[in-house]
Design a protein around this motif. Structure first.
Motif, short mmCIF file in Angstrom:
data_model
loop_
_atom_site.label_atom_id
_atom_site.label_comp_id
_atom_site.label_asym_id
_atom_site.label_seq_id
_atom_site.Cartn_x
_atom_site.Cartn_y
_atom_site.Cartn_z
N PHE A 189 0.83 -1.21 0.00
CA PHE A 189 0.00 0.00 0.00
C PHE A 189 0.86 1.26 0.00
O PHE A 189 0.59 2.21 -0.75
CB PHE A 189 -0.92 -0.01 1.23
N PHE A 231 -3.17 10.87 2.74
CA PHE A 231 -4.10 9.75 2.61
C PHE A 231 -3.51 8.47 3.21
O PHE A 231 -4.21 7.68 3.86
CB PHE A 231 -4.43 9.51 1.13
N LYS A 232 -2.22 8.26 3.01
CA LYS A 232 -1.54 7.10 3.58
C LYS A 232 -1.63 7.11 5.10
O LYS A 232 -1.99 6.10 5.73
CB LYS A 232 -0.08 7.07 3.13
N SER A 251 -5.18 6.40 6.31
CA SER A 251 -5.54 4.99 6.17
C SER A 251 -4.87 4.12 7.22
O SER A 251 -5.48 3.21 7.78
CB SER A 251 -5.17 4.49 4.77
N THR A 272 -6.71 4.39 10.41
CA THR A 272 -8.13 4.03 10.44
C THR A 272 -8.27 2.54 10.11
O THR A 272 -7.90 1.69 10.90
CB THR A 272 -8.95 4.91 9.49
N ASP A 273 -8.77 2.22 8.92
CA ASP A 273 -9.08 0.81 8.62
C ASP A 273 -7.85 -0.08 8.52
O ASP A 273 -7.92 -1.27 8.83
CB ASP A 273 -9.91 0.72 7.33
N LEU A 274 -6.70 0.46 8.10
CA LEU A 274 -5.50 -0.37 7.97
C LEU A 274 -4.71 -0.49 9.26
O LEU A 274 -3.72 -1.22 9.31
CB LEU A 274 -4.59 0.17 6.85
N SER A 275 -5.14 0.20 10.30
CA SER A 275 -4.44 0.09 11.58
C SER A 275 -4.63 -1.30 12.19
O SER A 275 -3.73 -1.84 12.84
CB SER A 275 -4.93 1.16 12.56
N SER A 298 -11.05 -4.32 11.37
CA SER A 298 -11.82 -3.47 10.45
C SER A 298 -12.63 -4.27 9.45
O SER A 298 -13.76 -3.88 9.10
CB SER A 298 -10.87 -2.52 9.70
N LEU A 322 -12.05 -0.67 -1.60
CA LEU A 322 -10.98 0.14 -1.01
C LEU A 322 -9.60 -0.48 -1.28
O LEU A 322 -9.45 -1.70 -1.30
CB LEU A 322 -11.17 0.25 0.51
N HIS A 323 -8.61 0.39 -1.47
CA HIS A 323 -7.20 0.02 -1.48
C HIS A 323 -6.82 -1.02 -2.53
O HIS A 323 -5.96 -1.87 -2.29
CB HIS A 323 -6.77 -0.47 -0.10
#
Length: 241
Positions: A21, A85-86, A89, A92-95, A100, A140-141
């Motif tokens: 990512f 944005f990185k 992310s 939030t959802d990628l943590s 998530s 997403l992603h």
């Protein structure tokens, strides 16, 4: 047999996913920089600024230093939205991808694996406040490692997501992308996505004149699995191979 296979995310994939990512975000910076350099206001600034400084100071050295400073500032502008944005992310959802995307039904995260390495990813989350109260799934992603692009991995990931959306009873699949991400237009044209709206995600995007595009795929979702989008109209697309 395809040189990859698609499966659901596992916790030991995290390092691969975050690395992929992060690299995908960095890949957009040169294109964004070139876009900024072509803007009329940028050309005026790069030509007029140093020239005006020379006319005032009489120093070509000062004008040259000013030009270098302007290029550095423009490079920073090209990097900032993607870095922003990185960071968002990753916080939030990628943590916590498992929490998530797997804590509730109706969401999922897939990886494409090749020779023991994660070479592609895509996530799917339900839209919390869908338009017109339709049950919507957000893509997403979606990204594929540069050395594995052109192998159909992105298409396979999207088709996996579309099958999931159909099986879960979603009425639409939606996503948001930037206007500069041209490489995926052919892919989504085949899959039947259509443009819904165009907007600036934040002030930083507006500053560099890069708008975001919301696109969607209407039911029957399984039509996207055929690889053709005949009769579905114009298409704008997300990052893919």
């Amino acid at each position: 047999m395809a040189p990859y296979h698609i499966r659901k995310y596992q916790d030991n994939d995290r390092k691969w996913v975050i690395d992929l990512f992060s690299k995908a975000m960095a890949e957009h910076i040169p294109t964004t920089f070139r876009h900024i350099l072509k803007l009329p206001q940028t050309l005026v600034l790069l030509l007029g600024g140093p020239l005006a400084l020379f006319l005032v100071s009489g120093s070509w050295v000062l004008a040259f230093v000013a030009s270098l400073a302007l290029f550095a500032a423009l490079r920073f502008l090209a990097k900032y939205p993607w870095k922003q944005f990185k960071v968002m992310s990753l916080h939030t959802d990628l943590s916590d991808i498992t929490k998530s995307y797997f804590s509730e039904s109706g969401s999922c995260f897939w990886v494409a694996e090749s020779k023991g390495q994660v070479v592609g990813i895509v996530g799917a989350l339900p839209v919390k406040k869908p338009i017109l109260q339709k049950k919507q799934l957000e893509l997403l992603h979606l990204c594929v490692a540069p050395e594995h692009q052109g192998q159909g991995i992105a298409k396979a990931l999207v088709r996996t997501l579309l099958t999931f959306a159909r099986d879960q009873g979603y009425g639409e699949v939606v996503l948001t992308t930037s206007l500069l991400q041209h490489s995926a237009q052919a892919l989504y044209q085949h899959l039947g996505f259509q443009k819904m709206s165009q907007f600036f995600l934040s002030t930083s995007w507006r500053l560099i004149s890069i708008s975001q595009i919301s696109i969607y795929l209407l039911p029957p979702l399984c039509s996207g699995l055929s690889g053709t989008g005949a009769g579905r109209g114009p298409v704008i697309c997300f990052l893919a191979d």
